[in-house]
Design an enzyme around this catalytic site. Structure first.
Site, PDB file in Angstrom:
ATOM      1  N   THR A 259       5.124 -37.243  -1.188  1.00  0.00           N
ATOM      2  CA  THR A 259       4.419 -38.305  -0.863  1.00  0.00           C
ATOM      3  C   THR A 259       4.048 -38.351   0.904  1.00  0.00           C
ATOM      4  OG1 THR A 259       5.511 -39.793  -2.408  1.00  0.00           O
ATOM      5  CG2 THR A 259       4.676 -41.001  -0.500  1.00  0.00           C
ATOM      6  N   VAL A 260       5.193 -37.926   1.604  1.00  0.00           N
ATOM      7  CA  VAL A 260       4.986 -37.741   2.915  1.00  0.00           C
ATOM      8  C   VAL A 260       4.339 -36.548   3.295  1.00  0.00           C
ATOM      9  CG1 VAL A 260       6.315 -38.001   5.262  1.00  0.00           C
ATOM     10  CG2 VAL A 260       7.176 -39.084   3.204  1.00  0.00           C
TER      11      VAL A 260
ATOM     12  N   GLU B 232      10.689 -40.096  14.036  1.00  0.00           N
ATOM     13  CA  GLU B 232      10.356 -41.532  13.698  1.00  0.00           C
ATOM     14  C   GLU B 232      10.061 -41.968  12.463  1.00  0.00           C
ATOM     15  OE1 GLU B 232       9.184 -43.690  16.537  1.00  0.00           O
ATOM     16  OE2 GLU B 232       9.587 -44.560  14.725  1.00  0.00           O
TER      17      GLU B 232
ATOM     18  N   ILE C  88       6.892 -48.369  11.395  1.00  0.00           N
ATOM     19  CA  ILE C  88       7.336 -49.267  12.452  1.00  0.00           C
ATOM     20  C   ILE C  88       7.934 -48.260  13.411  1.00  0.00           C
ATOM     21  CG2 ILE C  88       8.619 -51.105  13.347  1.00  0.00           C
ATOM     22  CD1 ILE C  88       8.815 -52.097  10.527  1.00  0.00           C
TER      23      ILE C  88
ATOM     24  N   GLU D  91      12.970 -46.013  -7.602  1.00  0.00           N
ATOM     25  CA  GLU D  91      13.091 -44.605  -7.920  1.00  0.00           C
ATOM     26  C   GLU D  91      13.821 -45.023  -9.523  1.00  0.00           C
ATOM     27  OE1 GLU D  91      12.896 -41.781  -6.654  1.00  0.00           O
ATOM     28  OE2 GLU D  91      12.124 -42.483  -4.428  1.00  0.00           O
TER      29      GLU D  91
ATOM     30  N   LYS E  35      19.636 -45.258   7.766  1.00  0.00           N
ATOM     31  CA  LYS E  35      18.909 -45.644   8.532  1.00  0.00           C
ATOM     32  C   LYS E  35      19.755 -46.551  10.014  1.00  0.00           C
ATOM     33  CE  LYS E  35      15.126 -45.933   5.390  1.00  0.00           C
ATOM     34  NZ  LYS E  35      14.640 -46.882   4.381  1.00  0.00           N
TER      35      LYS E  35
HETATM   36  N1  LIG Z   1       8.128 -41.531   0.516  1.00  0.00           N
HETATM   37  C1  LIG Z   1       8.344 -42.445   1.628  1.00  0.00           C
HETATM   38  O1  LIG Z   1       7.762 -43.235   1.695  1.00  0.00           O
HETATM   39  C2  LIG Z   1       9.410 -42.058   2.688  1.00  0.00           C
HETATM   40  C3  LIG Z   1       9.477 -42.948   3.828  1.00  0.00           C
HETATM   41  C4  LIG Z   1      10.459 -42.494   4.760  1.00  0.00           C
HETATM   42  C5  LIG Z   1      11.038 -41.394   4.756  1.00  0.00           C
HETATM   43  N2  LIG Z   1      10.928 -40.432   3.790  1.00  0.00           N
HETATM   44  C6  LIG Z   1      11.669 -39.184   3.601  1.00  0.00           C
HETATM   45  O2  LIG Z   1      10.645 -38.040   3.673  1.00  0.00           O
HETATM   46  C7  LIG Z   1      11.107 -37.152   2.979  1.00  0.00           C
HETATM   47  C8  LIG Z   1      10.342 -36.485   1.793  1.00  0.00           C
HETATM   48  O3  LIG Z   1      10.224 -37.755   0.826  1.00  0.00           O
HETATM   49  P1  LIG Z   1       9.065 -37.891  -0.074  1.00  0.00           P
HETATM   50  O4  LIG Z   1       8.846 -39.210  -0.477  1.00  0.00           O
HETATM   51  O5  LIG Z   1       7.611 -37.180   0.464  1.00  0.00           O
HETATM   52  O6  LIG Z   1       9.436 -36.943  -1.297  1.00  0.00           O
HETATM   53  P2  LIG Z   1       8.611 -36.496  -2.453  1.00  0.00           P
HETATM   54  O7  LIG Z   1       7.375 -36.922  -2.814  1.00  0.00           O
HETATM   55  O8  LIG Z   1       9.647 -36.320  -3.773  1.00  0.00           O
HETATM   56  O9  LIG Z   1       8.312 -34.864  -2.090  1.00  0.00           O
HETATM   57  C9  LIG Z   1       9.357 -33.959  -1.962  1.00  0.00           C
HETATM   58  C10 LIG Z   1       8.700 -32.515  -1.420  1.00  0.00           C
HETATM   59  O10 LIG Z   1       9.571 -31.577  -1.370  1.00  0.00           O
HETATM   60  C11 LIG Z   1       9.502 -30.385  -2.238  1.00  0.00           C
HETATM   61  N3  LIG Z   1      10.993 -29.824  -2.774  1.00  0.00           N
HETATM   62  C12 LIG Z   1      11.727 -30.495  -3.291  1.00  0.00           C
HETATM   63  N4  LIG Z   1      12.848 -29.575  -3.485  1.00  0.00           N
HETATM   64  C13 LIG Z   1      12.399 -28.409  -3.034  1.00  0.00           C
HETATM   65  C14 LIG Z   1      13.065 -27.219  -2.945  1.00  0.00           C
HETATM   66  N5  LIG Z   1      14.143 -26.809  -3.177  1.00  0.00           N
HETATM   67  N6  LIG Z   1      12.323 -26.102  -2.130  1.00  0.00           N
HETATM   68  C15 LIG Z   1      11.027 -26.368  -1.903  1.00  0.00           C
HETATM   69  N7  LIG Z   1      10.471 -27.383  -1.883  1.00  0.00           N
HETATM   70  C16 LIG Z   1      11.151 -28.661  -2.390  1.00  0.00           C
HETATM   71  C17 LIG Z   1       8.810 -30.726  -3.598  1.00  0.00           C
HETATM   72  O11 LIG Z   1       8.019 -30.005  -4.024  1.00  0.00           O
HETATM   73  P3  LIG Z   1       7.097 -30.042  -5.526  1.00  0.00           P
HETATM   74  O12 LIG Z   1       6.130 -30.893  -4.903  1.00  0.00           O
HETATM   75  O13 LIG Z   1       6.698 -28.808  -5.734  1.00  0.00           O
HETATM   76  O14 LIG Z   1       7.869 -30.671  -6.574  1.00  0.00           O
HETATM   77  C18 LIG Z   1       7.963 -31.902  -3.002  1.00  0.00           C
HETATM   78  O15 LIG Z   1       6.679 -31.545  -2.340  1.00  0.00           O
HETATM   79  C19 LIG Z   1      12.578 -37.517   2.435  1.00  0.00           C
HETATM   80  O16 LIG Z   1      13.819 -37.255   3.187  1.00  0.00           O
HETATM   81  C20 LIG Z   1      12.375 -39.113   2.291  1.00  0.00           C
HETATM   82  O17 LIG Z   1      13.694 -39.653   2.380  1.00  0.00           O
HETATM   83  C21 LIG Z   1       9.996 -40.844   2.599  1.00  0.00           C
END
Ligand SMILES: NC(=O)c1ccc[n+]([C@@H]2O[C@H](COP(=O)([O-])OP(=O)(O)OC[C@H]3O[C@@H](n4cnc5c(N)ncnc54)[C@H](OP(=O)(O)O)[C@@H]3O)[C@@H](O)[C@H]2O)c1
Length: 427
Positions: free
Chosen positions: A14-15, A128, A135, A189, A204
């Site tokens: 997502t991010v 951030e 925000i 989730e 946070k």
């Molecule tokens: N989603 C939000 O709105 C949001 C908001 C604030 C902060 N965050 C933070 O941002 C971070 C990412 O969140 P997200 O929502 O983007 O997560 P996500 O959609 O689950 O994406 C995670 C990514 O990491 C990759 N990944 C996972 N395990 C891995 C490994 N062992 N080796 C290599 N790549 C790996 C996945 O690969 P594949 O795609 O190939 O499976 C995927 O591309 C987290 O720390 C989360 O807490 C998220």
């Protein structure tokens, strides 16, 4: 225009996907702001061939290899408090690369050590996106509200919980039913424990405390309670008293130390935090003589979170240096917790009781023995066999006194469920 800032991105979910799209869509505007182009030189994820809805170029199979590639900045968007994310951030800093991350779990646990590692090498470690999504609260506490001592930070920091509470209020449905719908709609989730149990808000809050008060992020001294036990009846009674129930993270400076807690709270219906609805986030900062400031907006999702990550990248491209938590890591103070009783407050109490003579006197007796005095009370319904609810609002009372009274009351054979206690927040 200067040479490109070379960026490596680990995590294309997502991010990560949002960041890649924003850097491509806003290429010229961002270069103008940064004074130099921002270019992605390598990316990594688990799956090299997955269809992602954007072009994947320069894919590297091993995310740890990004720490040694030809990049100036490594962007860690994998997640998790340990494991690959931690290894990558440590290796990137050891190899002279700035780091941007959205990973609150990692920083809440290891932020102090990672800040030392970053500052030793005069590198930026920016986060951030880790708190309240789009925000800009991290930057605000780190760079803007610095003239006077911040006294308190209170926030609705988890969109999933806020969505569930808002829906429970709108529909009268139970926590379990709304959670199930939220999972279907993608607001929660498959394993919601970290969100609904308060753990994500705690991560946070630890970061906000560090930025606000100059202490090391510390989860160990935080009381954390989630929203699982909140019932539609609690939400209904709250509104009768002119309040709404929100999951709050509260960090406050007190004479004895820093108070740091996560729990459902009764928030006055007219206050700004009470009116943060759905999946939105809100943060109230008491910035001492500068006064209170309120921020609200989208706390998660692709574009808001990418917006925060890209802002960090532009700052790095400009070459300005700011300490990770707003003060040099070496002078962050060890976290000194305030006593749980630091601030007496009114409490909402709900008892599920058998509707038999003497039950009210028994509850009142235990409350009075523990020094808890009642400001108002509601008793609804009459039923010979099913339990009925008795709800009370106390005067300002210490938490320990309420807990003592409820422990004694819970032992009564007339009480049919664990009594519920929720503090009432002034703002
Ligand atoms: N989603 C939000 O709105 C949001 C908001 C604030 C902060 N965050 C933070 O941002 C971070 C990412 O969140 P997200 O929502 O983007 O997560 P996500 O959609 O689950 O994406 C995670 C990514 O990491 C990759 N990944 C996972 N395990 C891995 C490994 N062992 N080796 C290599 N790549 C790996 C996945 O690969 P594949 O795609 O190939 O499976 C995927 O591309 C987290 O720390 C989360 O807490 C998220």
């Amino acid at each position: 225009m200067g040479a490109s800032l070379k960026i490596a991105i680990a995590g294309l979910g997502t991010v990560g996907g949002g960041v890649i799209k924003a850097l491509a869509d806003q290429e010229n505007g961002l270069a103008a702001r940064a004074g130099r182009p921002l270019s992605i030189v390598a990316v990594s994820a688990r799956d090299a061939v997955k269809a992602r809805g954007f072009k994947v170029e320069n894919f590297v199979a091993d995310p740890l290899a990004l720490a040694k590639c030809d990049a100036d900045v490594v962007v860690e968007l994998i997640g998790g408090e340990d494991g690959i994310a931690k290894k990558l951030v440590e290796a990137a800093l050891a190899n002279g690369k700035h780091v941007v991350t959205a990973n609150k779990a990692l920083l809440a646990k290891h932020g102090a050590a990672l800040a030392v590692a970053a500052e030793k090498n005069k590198l930026q470690l920016k986060f951030e996106a880790a708190v309240a999504g789009g925000i800009p609260i991290v930057n605000t506490l780190r760079e803007s509200l610095v003239a006077y001592d911040v006294q308190a930070v209170k926030g609705i920091l988890n969109g999933t919980c806020n969505y569930i509470l808002t829906e429970m209020e709108a529909t009268g449905a139970s926590f379990a039913a709304v959670l199930k719908d939220a999972q279907k709609l993608g607001y929660a989730e498959a394993d919601p424990t970290l969100d609904v149990g308060g753990g994500d808000t705690a991560h946070k809050l630890a970061l906000l405390s560090s930025l606000a008060f100059g202490v090391t992020p510390d989860l160990s001294a935080m009381t954390v309670e989630g929203i699982e036990h909140i019932t539609p009846a609690d939400i209904h009674f709250a509104s009768e008293f002119g309040f709404r129930i929100k999951l709050l993270g509260v960090a406050r400076r007190t004479a004895s130390g820093i108070e740091q807690r996560v729990h459902p709270a009764m928030v006055r219906a007219r206050s700004p935090l009470a009116n943060v609805d759905g999946a939105a986030n809100g943060v109230l900062v008491d910035a001492g003589q500068a006064g209170p400031f309120f921020f609200s907006g989208r706390g998660a999702g692709e574009a808001p979170t990418a917006s925060a990550v890209v802002a960090d990248l532009v700052e790095i491209a400009r070459g300005t240096y700011t300490p990770v938590f707003g003060r040099a890591a070496a002078i962050l103070q060890p976290f000194k917790p305030a006593s749980a009783d630091a601030a007496p407050t009114p409490w909402y109490l709900r008892f599920e009781v058998l509707d038999v003579p003497g039950v009210l006197a028994e509850i009142a007796g235990h409350l009075s023995q523990c020094g808890v005095s009642i400001e108002s009370m509601i008793q609804r319904g009459r039923h010979e066999t099913a339990p009925v609810a008795i709800v009370m609002i106390t005067h300002d009372t210490r938490q320990s006194a309420v807990e003592r009274a409820l422990k004694a009351i819970a032992r009564s054979d007339k009480i049919r469920a664990r009594p519920c206690m929720i503090p009432m927040e002034a703002a």
